[in-house]
Design a protein around this motif. Structure first.
Motif, PDB file in Angstrom:
ATOM      1  N   PHE A 108       0.839  -1.199   0.000  1.00 34.50           N
ATOM      2  CA  PHE A 108       0.000   0.000   0.000  1.00 34.50           C
ATOM      3  C   PHE A 108       0.872   1.246   0.000  1.00 34.50           C
ATOM      4  N   ALA A 109       0.318   2.322  -0.525  1.00 38.56           N
ATOM      5  CA  ALA A 109       0.999   3.617  -0.514  1.00 38.56           C
ATOM      6  C   ALA A 109       0.000   4.682  -0.088  1.00 38.56           C
ATOM      7  N   LEU A 110       0.456   5.592   0.739  1.00 35.68           N
ATOM      8  CA  LEU A 110      -0.329   6.755   1.143  1.00 35.68           C
ATOM      9  C   LEU A 110       0.270   7.959   0.444  1.00 35.68           C
ATOM     10  N   GLU A 111      -0.579   8.722  -0.248  1.00 38.43           N
ATOM     11  CA  GLU A 111      -0.152   9.919  -0.969  1.00 38.43           C
ATOM     12  C   GLU A 111      -0.773  11.137  -0.282  1.00 38.43           C
ATOM     13  N   ILE A 112       0.069  12.104   0.052  1.00 39.63           N
ATOM     14  CA  ILE A 112      -0.407  13.344   0.670  1.00 39.63           C
ATOM     15  C   ILE A 112       0.101  14.503  -0.178  1.00 39.63           C
ATOM     16  N   GLU A 113      -0.828  15.271  -0.739  1.00 36.90           N
ATOM     17  CA  GLU A 113      -0.474  16.399  -1.604  1.00 36.90           C
ATOM     18  C   GLU A 113      -0.531  17.702  -0.827  1.00 36.90           C
ATOM     19  N   HIS A 114       0.375  18.628  -1.177  1.00 36.71           N
ATOM     20  CA  HIS A 114       0.457  19.934  -0.527  1.00 36.71           C
ATOM     21  C   HIS A 114       0.715  21.032  -1.546  1.00 36.71           C
ATOM     22  N   GLU A 115       0.275  22.211  -1.227  1.00 39.57           N
ATOM     23  CA  GLU A 115       0.640  23.414  -1.975  1.00 39.57           C
ATOM     24  C   GLU A 115       1.899  23.995  -1.327  1.00 39.57           C
ATOM     25  N   ARG A 157      -2.330  -2.283   5.011  1.00 34.55           N
ATOM     26  CA  ARG A 157      -3.126  -1.079   4.738  1.00 34.55           C
ATOM     27  C   ARG A 157      -3.100  -0.164   5.961  1.00 34.55           C
ATOM     28  N   PRO A 158      -2.660   1.076   5.769  1.00 37.63           N
ATOM     29  CA  PRO A 158      -2.641   2.003   6.915  1.00 37.63           C
ATOM     30  C   PRO A 158      -4.065   2.362   7.326  1.00 37.63           C
ATOM     31  N   ILE A 159      -4.206   2.747   8.573  1.00 35.01           N
ATOM     32  CA  ILE A 159      -5.502   3.220   9.039  1.00 35.01           C
ATOM     33  C   ILE A 159      -5.854   4.426   8.186  1.00 35.01           C
ATOM     34  N   LYS A 160      -7.086   4.461   7.712  1.00 38.33           N
ATOM     35  CA  LYS A 160      -7.509   5.548   6.808  1.00 38.33           C
ATOM     36  C   LYS A 160      -7.211   6.892   7.445  1.00 38.33           C
ATOM     37  N   LYS A 161      -6.421   7.676   6.738  1.00 35.48           N
ATOM     38  CA  LYS A 161      -6.083   9.019   7.188  1.00 35.48           C
ATOM     39  C   LYS A 161      -6.819   9.993   6.289  1.00 35.48           C
ATOM     40  N   THR A 162      -7.453  10.971   6.862  1.00 35.80           N
ATOM     41  CA  THR A 162      -8.238  11.913   6.065  1.00 35.80           C
ATOM     42  C   THR A 162      -7.349  12.864   5.280  1.00 35.80           C
TER      43      THR A 162
END
Length: 174
Positions: A108-115, A157-162
């Motif tokens: 699994f991969a978690l993607e976090i986008e930022h400005e 699978r990571p715990i769902k992060k908002t």
């Protein structure tokens, strides 16, 4: 290093088993590809949440542009064109690429986008998750769009992060 990703949005009723089979049949073809540090075959699937969608989003980290150019212009990318049509390829610069010893076990991969907001003095970009049980992590920025993206890779699978989007990894080429 150069990061490359195309995000192919698919209809809500698209059978994602088509993508799974495509990767099962062809994913090995990028194993050992010239200058490829890794390719993560990422998918997300439409769930009950309105935020999720069916998407095929392979992420590449290249050692340099020679292998990337070969992939794009010597016929390999033609498979994407013939299957999904013209896709915009997002290009970024990896500022940090920490591949742990268990990276190849990631599912699994978690993607976090930022400005990246305007500032008078540039400040370093850092990961937002301090203590995390990930196998590896990559931080990519794009000064053309003034954005950056964090990727965290996991065995489970990571715990769902908002704060981000979770992808399943169908195959990792290295």
């Amino acid at each position: 290093m150069i990061a490359m990703q195309y995000k192919i949005s698919l209809p809500d009723n698209y059978d994602m088993n088509v993508i799974r089979q495509r990767v099962a049949d062809n994913g090995h073809r990028t194993d050992g590809f010239q200058d490829l540090i890794f390719k993560a075959y990422l998918i997300s699937e439409k769930r009950d949440s309105s935020k999720s969608c069916n998407e095929y989003s392979p992420l590449y980290i290249w050692q340099n542009n020679d292998g990337m150019n070969k992939f794009i212009f010597d016929g390999y990318y033609d498979n994407i064109l013939s299957s999904f049509g013209w896709q915009k390829i997002n290009i970024g610069i990896p500022i940090t690429c920490c591949l742990g010893k268990d990276f190849n076990l990631s599912k699994f991969a978690l993607e976090i986008e930022h400005e990246i907001t305007p500032m008078k003095q540039m400040k370093a970009i850092n990961f937002s998750l301090e203590k995390d049980d990930c196998t590896s992590k990559v931080l990519i920025y794009n000064p053309d769009k003034w954005k950056y993206v964090e990727y965290y890779f996991y065995k489970d699978r990571p715990i769902k992060k908002t704060i981000g989007k979770i992808y399943s990894i169908l195959h990792l080429s290295q």
